[in-house]
Motif scaffolding. Structure first.
Motif, PDB file in Angstrom:
ATOM      1  N   THR A  80      -2.035  -2.071   1.408  1.00 48.80           N
ATOM      2  CA  THR A  80      -1.501  -1.335   2.553  1.00 48.80           C
ATOM      3  C   THR A  80       0.016  -1.297   2.480  1.00 48.80           C
ATOM      4  OG1 THR A  80      -1.482  -3.341   3.917  1.00 48.80           O
ATOM      5  CG2 THR A  80      -3.456  -1.945   4.026  1.00 48.80           C
TER       6      THR A  80
ATOM      7  N   PRO B  15       3.601   0.214   4.985  1.00 51.54           N
ATOM      8  CA  PRO B  15       4.070   0.902   6.198  1.00 51.54           C
ATOM      9  C   PRO B  15       4.877   2.146   5.835  1.00 51.54           C
ATOM     10  CG  PRO B  15       5.497  -0.964   5.718  1.00 51.54           C
ATOM     11  CD  PRO B  15       4.436  -0.958   4.640  1.00 51.54           C
TER      12      PRO B  15
ATOM     13  N   PRO C 194       0.526  10.488   3.277  1.00 49.00           N
ATOM     14  CA  PRO C 194       1.443  10.506   4.429  1.00 49.00           C
ATOM     15  C   PRO C 194       2.391  11.700   4.372  1.00 49.00           C
ATOM     16  CG  PRO C 194       1.314   8.307   3.478  1.00 49.00           C
ATOM     17  CD  PRO C 194       0.578   9.205   2.541  1.00 49.00           C
TER      18      PRO C 194
ATOM     19  N   ASN D 202       6.826   5.403   8.174  1.00 52.30           N
ATOM     20  CA  ASN D 202       7.098   6.120   9.425  1.00 52.30           C
ATOM     21  C   ASN D 202       6.353   5.508  10.613  1.00 52.30           C
ATOM     22  OD1 ASN D 202       8.845   7.895   8.178  1.00 52.30           O
ATOM     23  ND2 ASN D 202       7.307   9.501   7.907  1.00 52.30           N
ATOM     24  N   GLY D 203       6.337   4.165  10.651  1.00 53.07           N
ATOM     25  CA  GLY D 203       5.743   3.483  11.791  1.00 53.07           C
ATOM     26  C   GLY D 203       4.237   3.320  11.742  1.00 53.07           C
ATOM     27  N   LYS D 204       3.595   3.765  10.660  1.00 50.20           N
ATOM     28  CA  LYS D 204       2.152   3.618  10.527  1.00 50.20           C
ATOM     29  C   LYS D 204       1.822   2.881   9.231  1.00 50.20           C
ATOM     30  CE  LYS D 204       1.007   7.911  13.007  1.00 50.20           C
ATOM     31  NZ  LYS D 204       0.283   9.206  12.911  1.00 50.20           N
ATOM     32  N   ASN D 205       0.628   2.261   9.197  1.00 49.35           N
ATOM     33  CA  ASN D 205       0.144   1.606   7.990  1.00 49.35           C
ATOM     34  C   ASN D 205      -0.845   2.513   7.282  1.00 49.35           C
ATOM     35  OD1 ASN D 205       1.603  -0.807   8.136  1.00 49.35           O
ATOM     36  ND2 ASN D 205       0.109  -1.734   9.526  1.00 49.35           N
ATOM     37  N   TYR D 206      -0.700   2.616   5.974  1.00 46.29           N
ATOM     38  CA  TYR D 206      -1.579   3.454   5.165  1.00 46.29           C
ATOM     39  C   TYR D 206      -2.250   2.605   4.088  1.00 46.29           C
ATOM     40  CZ  TYR D 206       0.743   7.441   7.343  1.00 46.29           C
ATOM     41  OH  TYR D 206       1.227   8.349   8.240  1.00 46.29           O
ATOM     42  N   LYS D 207      -3.411   3.049   3.668  1.00 41.51           N
ATOM     43  CA  LYS D 207      -4.233   2.287   2.722  1.00 41.51           C
ATOM     44  C   LYS D 207      -4.246   2.942   1.349  1.00 41.51           C
ATOM     45  CE  LYS D 207      -8.885   0.245   2.391  1.00 41.51           C
ATOM     46  NZ  LYS D 207     -10.220   0.185   3.042  1.00 41.51           N
TER      47      LYS D 207
END
Length: 416
Positions: free
Chosen positions: A289, A291, A324, A293-298
């Protein structure tokens, strides 16, 4: 007669020194006994980090860094050598498939193409001459066959007539025998002419097939030569962005030289560097994972490159869902790469204490929070935020997790 004076064994000064020494030793013993035999240090709580031991979900992971790359990169190598004559586009241009990028010139290759075309023309001319000759020879044999067939028909008619007349005793045996002999002769000529015509047909067919095969091979060689000349114009093999173009007008390019690359922009992957220490624990399908832009991506590991260079190896990771928005080629990502499944565990936050203790002990706070004392512990796996506690601590315990470098060999800390 003099009377000897007896020398005193203890003077006032000696008595004072002895008394002072006894008092000092007594004070030291008192302090040691009153402190339980442990060395203490006064510590300002504002200069240390106190953390709470928790019970929560734990997953072993390691921090790694990755670079965003196009999902596919097609390298442009010179299929033929030559001199750069024209460059049609600039580096960074978005290309369409088969769109020309640059043109090379190679006089030797172009001369070979002319010679090959001449060879094909000469072969085709020779084939036409041979076919005409074979066709004329076949016509002659057919004419001969017609004559033989006509003679055979006449000989057969005369033989049948004379046979009837001979049976009726209208003609003599000599005349009948002559017609019979001529009939048999013409029959043999007919059979021989048929065999010759059949063999000629087979021979003509074989020569035609050989000529076609030879012409086909020559045509293939000509097609290949034309392709080699066509390869002097370097074209985009797929739709994408042209990058790393290194050619200049007038530059001599050898066959196989790298000219640039086409980056397919339909998606992205992340190329990750990992310490070789973890190579036995990395496999396709593992997740990570990051981070953005303020989000977590997998991310998912798609391919593992097992070659180790300078103590590190690489893996390619793909985005688990959508890419993203706003991510760019060449961007660096800080990734938490999972090495285990999630499980419940007792957790202690990571901190500078580990460098001093090696995870074998820690300062634990007393219930009233005024004292911190050494406690032996055992740690297991770790991730970017926590250590897994195997022994020595319980949930809700408070421990000092900041650096112990200034504590020396003190056994207890008096917190103020």
């Amino acid at each position: 007669m003099d009377i000897p004076i007896e020398k005193k064994r203890f003077t006032k000064s000696k008595i004072a020194i002895i008394a002072g020494t006894i008092l000092l030793i007594s004070f030291i013993i008192f302090v040691f006994v009153s402190s339980g035999g442990k060395s203490k240090l006064n510590v300002d709580t504002e200069r240390i980090m106190v953390s709470t031991v928790t019970n929560g979900v734990f997953q072993e992971n390691i921090p790694v860094s990755g670079i965003v790359l196009p999902i596919t990169t097609i390298y442009l190598d010179a299929l033929e050598g030559g001199r750069v004559e024209e460059i049609f586009v600039e580096d960074g241009t978005i290309m369409k498939q088969n769109e020309p990028i640059l043109r090379l010139s190679n006089t030797d290759l172009e001369l070979s193409l002319v010679n090959q075309e001449t060879s094909v023309y000469n072969l085709l001319t020779q084939m036409q001459i041979s076919q005409n000759a074979a066709r004329q020879n076949t016509i002659n044999k057919l004419n001969q066959m017609t004559d033989v067939e006509s003679a055979f028909i006449e000989a057969n008619r005369l033989y049948q007539l004379n046979k009837t007349l001979y049976d009726q005793k209208a003609i003599g045996r000599h005349e009948f025998q002559e017609s019979e002999n001529n009939y048999n002769y013409q029959k043999q000529r007919m059979e021989l002419a048929q065999q010759i015509l059949k063999q000629d047909s087979i021979s003509v067919q074989q020569e035609t097939n050989q000529a076609k095969s030879s012409f086909s091979r020559t045509q293939s060689a000509l097609k290949l030569m034309r392709k080699k000349v066509g390869d002097l114009v370097v074209r985009a093999p797929v739709e994408g962005q042209l990058t790393s173009l290194v050619a200049e007008i007038g530059q001599s390019i050898n066959k196989g030289n790298r000219l640039g690359q086409i980056d397919v922009l339909s998606g992205f992957k992340v190329r990750v560097d990992i310490d070789e220490h973890y190579i036995s624990r990395i496999y396709s399908g593992q997740t990570g994972t990051f981070p953005f832009n303020g989000k977590n991506y997998k991310l998912l590991i798609k391919k593992v490159y097992t070659q180790v260079t300078d103590g590190r190896f690489q893996v390619d990771m793909l985005f688990d869902e959508k890419v993203p928005e706003g991510i760019r080629r060449g961007q660096s990502l800080q990734i938490r790469l999972a090495l285990s499944d999630e499980k419940q565990a007792i957790l202690i936050p990571k901190g500078g204490f580990f460098q001093k203790t090696g995870g074998n002990w820690v300062f634990k706070l007393s219930d009233d929070g005024k004292l911190a004392y050494k406690v032996d512990i055992q740690l297991g796996s770790q991730n970017t935020e926590y250590y897994e506690v195997l022994k020595g601590l319980n949930p809700d315990d408070k421990v000092v997790t900041s650096s112990y470098d200034n504590f020396g060999d003190k056994q207890e800390l008096i917190l103020k």
